[in-house]
Design an enzyme around this catalytic site. Structure first.
Site, PDB file in Angstrom:
ATOM      1  N   THR B 202       0.912  -1.174  -0.207  1.00 33.74           N
ATOM      2  CA  THR B 202       0.046   0.091   0.106  1.00 33.74           C
ATOM      3  C   THR B 202       0.903   1.303   0.015  1.00 33.74           C
ATOM      4  O   THR B 202       1.998   1.360   0.449  1.00 33.74           O
ATOM      5  CB  THR B 202      -0.902   0.160   1.291  1.00 33.74           C
ATOM      6  OG1 THR B 202      -1.697   1.340   0.993  1.00 33.74           O
ATOM      7  CG2 THR B 202      -0.105   0.054   2.613  1.00 33.74           C
ATOM      8  N   GLU B 281      -8.764  11.199  -1.020  1.00 34.35           N
ATOM      9  CA  GLU B 281      -9.337  12.375  -1.862  1.00 34.35           C
ATOM     10  C   GLU B 281     -10.638  12.674  -2.049  1.00 34.35           C
ATOM     11  O   GLU B 281     -11.349  11.789  -2.847  1.00 34.35           O
ATOM     12  CB  GLU B 281      -8.526  12.466  -3.227  1.00 34.35           C
ATOM     13  CG  GLU B 281      -7.020  12.634  -3.141  1.00 34.35           C
ATOM     14  CD  GLU B 281      -6.258  12.632  -4.620  1.00 34.35           C
ATOM     15  OE1 GLU B 281      -4.944  12.782  -4.510  1.00 34.35           O
ATOM     16  OE2 GLU B 281      -6.500  11.951  -5.404  1.00 34.35           O
TER      17      GLU B 281
END
Lengths: 445, 445
Positions: B202, B281
């Site tokens: 990740t 986001e």
């Protein structure tokens, strides 16, 4: 089969052209009826249009392909059964509610088919139902039964345009494409703007022809025609539960040349597929990805789909931002080492053979990006030239499409050469825009 | 391991809490340096932060997992090699440019490691490089070499917070989580906001501990810890080319209980993973999908991912619109008949066993939706309660996040019971919003 893209300077010019394409082949009639109702699950006023396509005589020569969703709508389940029937006499389409996983959904669709059959002198099994719209809600059966006589009374043999207008939901404009085959013709209409990545079928598409082509030949041709057209596009990766492509021949015109018919069918399918993308929800740039050198066509198509479905690359395109790193990122996530994505999963070796172009400008070769300020400027110019309209919020903060016709035929052109096989494919998609979010978040459906 | 979500009433309160978590374990120092430069490919002013994490003594006990992208960045390629080195002495992270597929990218990363090693008295092979930011651009090596002494001079042993702040890009706030293990501790930081669906690794995560755990045990524990945490989240389905999770032990505190250490590690990973999603986001709602009754955990996780990645469902959540039909649509596209998605691909039979809840309200059972106006109202209330902030464009038309701290810990709760096996998983994701589009389209990167 490259699509024939369209380019108009106004809504009026576009609608005029559609009317010229919309002449019905011999042996078909079309009628519609619009009415208001209140959905049971969310009681606020709604409107529905019934579009009825009737053959003068039932025909054995019809074909259809349907969504591969695990949860298809009731009309799709019924439609699959209809393929075994000896004849088809009519297609009945409603918008607003898709009749998917609704209580007693199958009985509701059958009830509407039965009434349509009565009005047309057909058994209900000769009526193909189709529905599009909200998933999970129940069809307003009583209101639909009450409206059917008006649709039947409106049947006329001149134009398919009323149905092209009647089947839409969030579409900005109706979609009609036609092709001549000898003295006969094919005319097709499509509904589709969002929830759109067809999987072995697509949105709602109805293709009518008077050219006599036997049932089994028609079905094989349709299966071949959907692969490079409707199965090579994606608006938002969200395969629908209602996708249907139906092809019906009235058999009025003898077929002199099966090859010419199949070519015309492929052209109409490619054209409608491009129309669907150019009219996709929130689409402000059509993206065309041409992949070559893949292991096979399926792999080339899969890679094209990955790119037109990658949110970050789609956002960059929306902003006329040539953030080409996001192309590599999207390709990279698709092909982790050891995956089945043969051409890329080999890693460094395959990377050295990869070549990327955008707007004809080479941006990647010899394993690395080939970027400089001059290329950046020409990529920005390419993106701007492919923009369909400028993004601007309305005074209420909602973004709405600024045009409701296709103002040009240009695409953001991506070329990918993998140099590891002979598989090729062209995939069409769109950008990810404020208009898409407004369409799907700012309004309650 | 459920994550410990956070809830603050102001930015100041959040930053104060972060400072309390940020104490460095024994044996580590952290320093950063910020500088301006002009990227070669798009010559306009930019800023970069170098974050240096140094061990007082090099350690053999370190672990790392990396992105499975086919096109990993140069630092990932180097990082994989570093795993074979006998010792690690420092980690050097830069933001702004990710050094992926850039010409001479590997040499650029090695040059920076060499200089950092000189400053710290380490061979370059004992320095792990990490980069995040624009893909395709080249690192500003000269400027980075010039800034390194300032980062080394800033090294201090009190707080990891400067590095947590130094590694961010579009993140709204730094992310720090800690756990005590006996008299030792684990502290972790994460960078990540977009281009985020980790695949076997990740974003950028650094986990430091003073608890002595041998190298091979540490590596096995890290592999286990990332699956239910970082590998169970997605912001936008766009797996990054730079994902890295590193875990380093200074060995200062003897490990009395390996099980307690592993549990603390799992908790810190789960907490950071949730932080990353809540700060994703444009994320205005965190969506938590709990899947039960799948054939196995991998299938349960795959289904959860399909839902948190489905654009139409994500848009509906953004609009507080309980358009639950889109849940079925997303599940249906994932599991076409004949696919490997065992629990759903069986079609009608599996559909009859499926149960869906949203916000604790049953919305699907016995093969059909269970909807009514009362449920609709309570679903709307559930969605509104999980909203992190209201969406509103700035005067320039750009949508920016209205909070830069986590104002509450609530999620949109989706429960899926497949009743066909014992596989379970929990997946976290976010909605699809104007803020996401603004972040990725309205600004040029």
């Amino acid at each position: 089969m490259p699509s024939t893209a369209l380019c108009f300077s106004s809504r009026a010019e576009h609608r005029q052209w559609l009317a010229t394409q919309a002449a019905l082949p011999a042996g078909f009639r079309v009628g519609t009826a619009r009415f208001g109702f209140t959905p049971r699950e969310v009681p606020k006023p709604a409107e529905m249009t019934l579009s009825l396509i009737a053959l003068d005589e039932p025909t054995p020569d019809f074909a259809a392909v349907f969504t591969r969703s695990a949860f298809p709508g009731a009309p799709v389940l019924i439609g699959r059964d209809r393929l075994a029937e000896p004849q088809l006499g009519a297609i009945l389409v409603n918008n607003k509610i898709s009749n998917v996983c609704a209580p007693d959904g199958r009985a509701a669709s059958e009830a509407v088919c039965t009434r349509a059959g009565e009005l047309l002198g057909l058994p209900s099994t000769a009526v193909l139902p189709s529905s599009t719209g909200v998933i999970g809600w129940s069809l307003p059966v009583e209101e639909m039964l009450a409206a059917l006589p008006a649709a039947a009374a409106a049947l006329q043999a001149e134009s398919i345009l009323p149905a092209a207008e009647g089947i839409v939901t969030t579409d900005l404009y109706p979609k009609v494409r036609a092709a001549a085959v000898g003295s006969g013709r094919i005319v097709g209409i499509a509904k589709g703007a969002g929830m759109l990545e067809p999987n072995l079928a697509t949105m709602l598409v109805y293709l009518l022809t008077d050219v006599a082509v036997p049932r089994e030949v028609l079905r094989a041709m349709l299966r071949r025609a959907v692969e490079p057209s409707f199965n090579s596009i994606s608006i938002d990766s969200d395969t629908s539960t209602s996708d249907t492509v139906a092809l019906v021949s009235s058999g009025r015109v003898p077929c002199a040349d099966l090859g010419a018919f199949e070519a015309a069918l492929a052209q109409v399918c490619a054209d409608l597929a491009e129309d669907v993308v150019r009219n996709g929800e929130g689409v402000r740039h059509v993206i065309r990805v041409a992949v070559g050198g893949a292991a096979n066509a399926a792999e080339a198509r899969a890679l094209g789909k990955v790119i037109v479905n990658a949110p970050l690359f789609k956002c960059a395109v929306a902003g006329n931002d040539p953030n080409v790193g996001r192309l590599i990122q999207a390709m990279g996530k698709w092909a982790p080492p050891g995956s089945s994505a043969g051409a890329l999963a080999a890693g460094a070796e395959s990377l050295s053979r990869l070549r990327l172009k955008m707007g004809g400008v080479e941006i990647f070769s010899n394993g690395v990006f080939q970027l400089d300020p001059q290329k950046e400027a020409s990529l920005v110019a390419h993106l701007k030239s492919a923009e369909l309209y400028e993004s601007r919020p309305s005074t209420d903060g909602v973004y709405r499409a600024a045009v409701d016709y296709p103002p040009h035929e240009r695409c953001v052109e991506i070329e990918i050469e993998l140099s590891s096989g002979s598989g090729r494919a062209v995939v069409l998609g769109g950008d990810l825009t404020h208009e898409y979010v407004s369409e799907n978040a700012d309004y309650r459906s």
